[in-house]
Design a protein around this motif. Structure first.
Motif, PDB file in Angstrom:
ATOM      1  N   UNK A 394       3.473   4.025  -3.683  1.00 24.13           N
ATOM      2  CA  UNK A 394       2.752   2.836  -4.157  1.00 24.13           C
ATOM      3  C   UNK A 394       2.672   1.782  -3.065  1.00 24.13           C
ATOM      4  N   UNK A 395       3.795   1.593  -2.355  1.00 23.16           N
ATOM      5  CA  UNK A 395       3.824   0.575  -1.295  1.00 23.16           C
ATOM      6  C   UNK A 395       2.843   0.917  -0.178  1.00 23.16           C
ATOM      7  N   UNK A 396       2.820   2.175   0.256  1.00 24.19           N
ATOM      8  CA  UNK A 396       1.920   2.559   1.348  1.00 24.19           C
ATOM      9  C   UNK A 396       0.452   2.467   0.922  1.00 24.19           C
ATOM     10  N   UNK A 397       0.146   2.793  -0.342  1.00 21.38           N
ATOM     11  CA  UNK A 397      -1.236   2.661  -0.820  1.00 21.38           C
ATOM     12  C   UNK A 397      -1.664   1.201  -0.789  1.00 21.38           C
ATOM     13  N   UNK A 398      -0.818   0.324  -1.292  1.00 25.82           N
ATOM     14  CA  UNK A 398      -1.156  -1.102  -1.316  1.00 25.82           C
ATOM     15  C   UNK A 398      -1.248  -1.670   0.095  1.00 25.82           C
ATOM     16  N   UNK A 399      -0.338  -1.242   0.974  1.00 27.83           N
ATOM     17  CA  UNK A 399      -0.365  -1.742   2.347  1.00 27.83           C
ATOM     18  C   UNK A 399      -1.617  -1.261   3.073  1.00 27.83           C
ATOM     19  N   UNK A 400      -1.986  -0.008   2.891  1.00 34.55           N
ATOM     20  CA  UNK A 400      -3.201   0.519   3.523  1.00 34.55           C
ATOM     21  C   UNK A 400      -4.434  -0.214   3.007  1.00 34.55           C
ATOM     22  N   UNK A 401      -4.494  -0.458   1.692  1.00 35.99           N
ATOM     23  CA  UNK A 401      -5.637  -1.174   1.119  1.00 35.99           C
ATOM     24  C   UNK A 401      -5.724  -2.592   1.670  1.00 35.99           C
ATOM     25  N   UNK A 402      -4.573  -3.252   1.824  1.00 35.52           N
ATOM     26  CA  UNK A 402      -4.563  -4.613   2.370  1.00 35.52           C
ATOM     27  C   UNK A 402      -5.062  -4.629   3.806  1.00 35.52           C
ATOM     28  N   UNK A 403      -4.599  -3.669   4.612  1.00 38.58           N
ATOM     29  CA  UNK A 403      -5.034  -3.605   6.015  1.00 38.58           C
ATOM     30  C   UNK A 403      -6.536  -3.341   6.096  1.00 38.58           C
ATOM     31  N   UNK A 404      -7.042  -2.462   5.238  1.00 36.34           N
ATOM     32  CA  UNK A 404      -8.481  -2.178   5.249  1.00 36.34           C
ATOM     33  C   UNK A 404      -9.291  -3.408   4.853  1.00 36.34           C
ATOM     34  N   UNK A 405      -8.819  -4.164   3.875  1.00 34.60           N
ATOM     35  CA  UNK A 405      -9.511  -5.379   3.468  1.00 34.60           C
ATOM     36  C   UNK A 405      -9.586  -6.378   4.618  1.00 34.60           C
ATOM     37  N   UNK A 406      -8.469  -6.521   5.315  1.00 30.22           N
ATOM     38  CA  UNK A 406      -8.439  -7.452   6.459  1.00 30.22           C
ATOM     39  C   UNK A 406      -9.420  -7.008   7.543  1.00 30.22           C
ATOM     40  N   UNK A 407      -9.467  -5.694   7.820  1.00 29.17           N
ATOM     41  CA  UNK A 407     -10.370  -5.196   8.861  1.00 29.17           C
ATOM     42  C   UNK A 407     -11.831  -5.330   8.427  1.00 29.17           C
ATOM     43  N   UNK A 408     -12.118  -5.132   7.133  1.00 28.20           N
ATOM     44  CA  UNK A 408     -13.491  -5.247   6.647  1.00 28.20           C
ATOM     45  C   UNK A 408     -13.983  -6.692   6.747  1.00 28.20           C
ATOM     46  N   UNK A 409     -13.130  -7.650   6.549  1.00 26.58           N
ATOM     47  CA  UNK A 409     -13.524  -9.055   6.629  1.00 26.58           C
ATOM     48  C   UNK A 409     -13.891  -9.455   8.059  1.00 26.58           C
ATOM     49  N   UNK A 410     -13.368  -8.703   9.027  1.00 26.15           N
ATOM     50  CA  UNK A 410     -13.644  -9.024  10.430  1.00 26.15           C
ATOM     51  C   UNK A 410     -14.968  -8.443  10.888  1.00 26.15           C
ATOM     52  N   UNK A 411     -15.577  -7.605  10.064  1.00 27.17           N
ATOM     53  CA  UNK A 411     -16.861  -7.002  10.458  1.00 27.17           C
ATOM     54  C   UNK A 411     -17.970  -8.050  10.519  1.00 27.17           C
TER      55      UNK A 411
END
Length: 411
Positions: A394-411
């Motif tokens: 659960x922790x790794x899924x949430x952490x991966x989703x958070x990192x992807x959200x941060x990277x998508x905002x930088x696009x």
């Protein structure tokens, strides 16, 4: 809901296309793991305890000395690490020069009577001129024995002096015999003072079972090198379009993690199932070894394999997401795998590792996966290991989703 279901099916289809590559990599990693486990098992079974060989020269016509020597050599506490070789003077010196014995003990005539009478005629002990660690330890054993004899003698002298002081000299002989009997029972039966409990570094599993479970975890750990292209295969533009369609990052991360874990679990369980069918048909002379290593996939073994794979799939997904690139991800996975495989006790049992590794290993997925993998041999994993493993997913899924959200905002 239809979009989510369609995306999930597409990820499963994509993950199952990776099975040929996973199969080839699993065979390679399995062979390397087998060689590692074979070497570790041989090294752990190697006789490493010290065993002293001592030449003893006894007087031929002293009944008490020979009787005492026979009693000494039959004591269980000495038989485990010491062998006394009775020989003559010339042979003993030759054996010492050749390094066949660690020392020579010369027992004089009347040695036992002198000890009982208080004359204390010493035994002569010869050690080699260039003593090693074994000789130094043997010297320590001799010093401990002489100290024990000195304590016993001082007790007898103290008793005799006390009886003489109070005018009870006629009772010294009987009291001394009783005290000698007490000391002898104490020395001969001193092992009864301890309750022996055998503790294994591999827990309830045998050595070979431990390394089979560890080998399974190592294979899954090394599979991280094979998952890079799948994890990083989805572009940021695709992820942005999925977000616009209402498919969030948490769902996409969870789908991709469970898709690869399902496909890889099917592969591993299939290979292990075939292995479980082949093992009973091994040659008869290997029946005992086969019975020891035979595992069971039902009812808990298959679930244990799936949970272990899912833990590492989530872990590697997070690592590659952080790296953002397949090459950098593989380098990061390599570094983490080296530390994790050693620090989690997969090669050397955790009981033999340094304390810093034991502390750090609590954060490694491999520690909990190893405990879960023991279900293959009917050892139900601890509740803490299962809960921690699920929590890591659960922790790794949430952490991966958070990192992807941060990277998508930088696009």
């Amino acid at each position: 809901m239809r979009k989510h279901l369609c995306y999930m099916l597409l990820q499963l289809k994509s993950a199952f296309r990776y099975i040929p590559g996973l199969f080839a990599g699993t065979l390679l990693f399995g062979f390397l793991t087998f060689l590692t486990a074979f070497a570790c098992l041989n090294s752990s079974d190697t006789q490493t305890k010290l065993f002293f060989k001592i030449a003893v020269v006894l007087p031929s016509d002293d009944t008490l000395v020979n009787l005492g020597f026979n009693m000494l050599t039959q004591m269980e506490s000495l038989k485990d690490y010491c062998e006394f070789i009775q020989t003559d003077h010339a042979t003993a010196e030759t054996m010492l020069k050749k390094g066949e014995v660690y020392g020579i003990v010369y027992i004089p005539e009347g040695f036992v009577e002198d000890v009982l009478n208080g004359q204390n005629t010493p035994a002569r002990i010869i050690l080699p001129d260039n003593p090693g660690i074994e000789t130094s330890l043997f010297r320590s054993v001799l010093n401990a024995g002489s100290d024990t004899l000195a304590y016993v003698q001082s007790g007898i002298y103290a008793l005799s002096d006390t009886y003489n002081h109070f005018g009870l000299s006629d009772k010294i002989a009987a009291a001394t015999d009783e005290l000698n009997d007490y000391y002898i029972r104490f020395v001969v039966n001193r092992s009864s003072m301890y309750s022996i409990k055998t503790v294994s570094a591999t827990g309830s599993l045998s050595g070979i079972q431990y390394y089979i479970c560890s080998g399974l975890v190592i294979i899954i750990t090394l599979s991280g090198f094979l998952l890079g292209s799948f994890i990083t295969g989805e572009s940021r533009q695709t992820e942005s379009m999925l977000k616009r369609c209402g498919i969030g990052s948490i769902f996409t991360c969870g789908c991709r993690i469970f898709a690869i874990s399902i496909s890889y679990s099917v592969l591993l369980i299939g290979i292990m199932f075939i292995g479980s069918l082949i093992l009973p048909h091994a040659p008869g002379e290997l029946s005992e070894e086969i019975e020891e290593i035979s595992y069971s996939l039902l009812p808990y073994g298959a679930l244990a394999v799936f949970l272990c794979v899912t833990i590492f799939a989530a872990f590697f997904y997070t690592v590659y997401t952080i790296a953002g690139n397949g090459l950098y991800g593989m380098l990061l996975v390599f570094c983490l795998d080296i530390v994790m495989i050693y620090g989690s006790g997969l090669i050397i049992p955790a009981a033999y590792l340094q304390k810093p590794f034991v502390v750090i290993s609590r954060f490694f997925p491999a520690v909990y996966a190893k405990d879960i993998a023991a279900a293959l041999y009917g050892q139900l994993p601890g509740v803490s290991s299962v809960c921690t493993g699920i929590g890591m997913i659960v922790f790794f899924i949430l952490l991966s989703a958070l990192i992807k959200k941060i990277k998508l905002r930088r696009l």
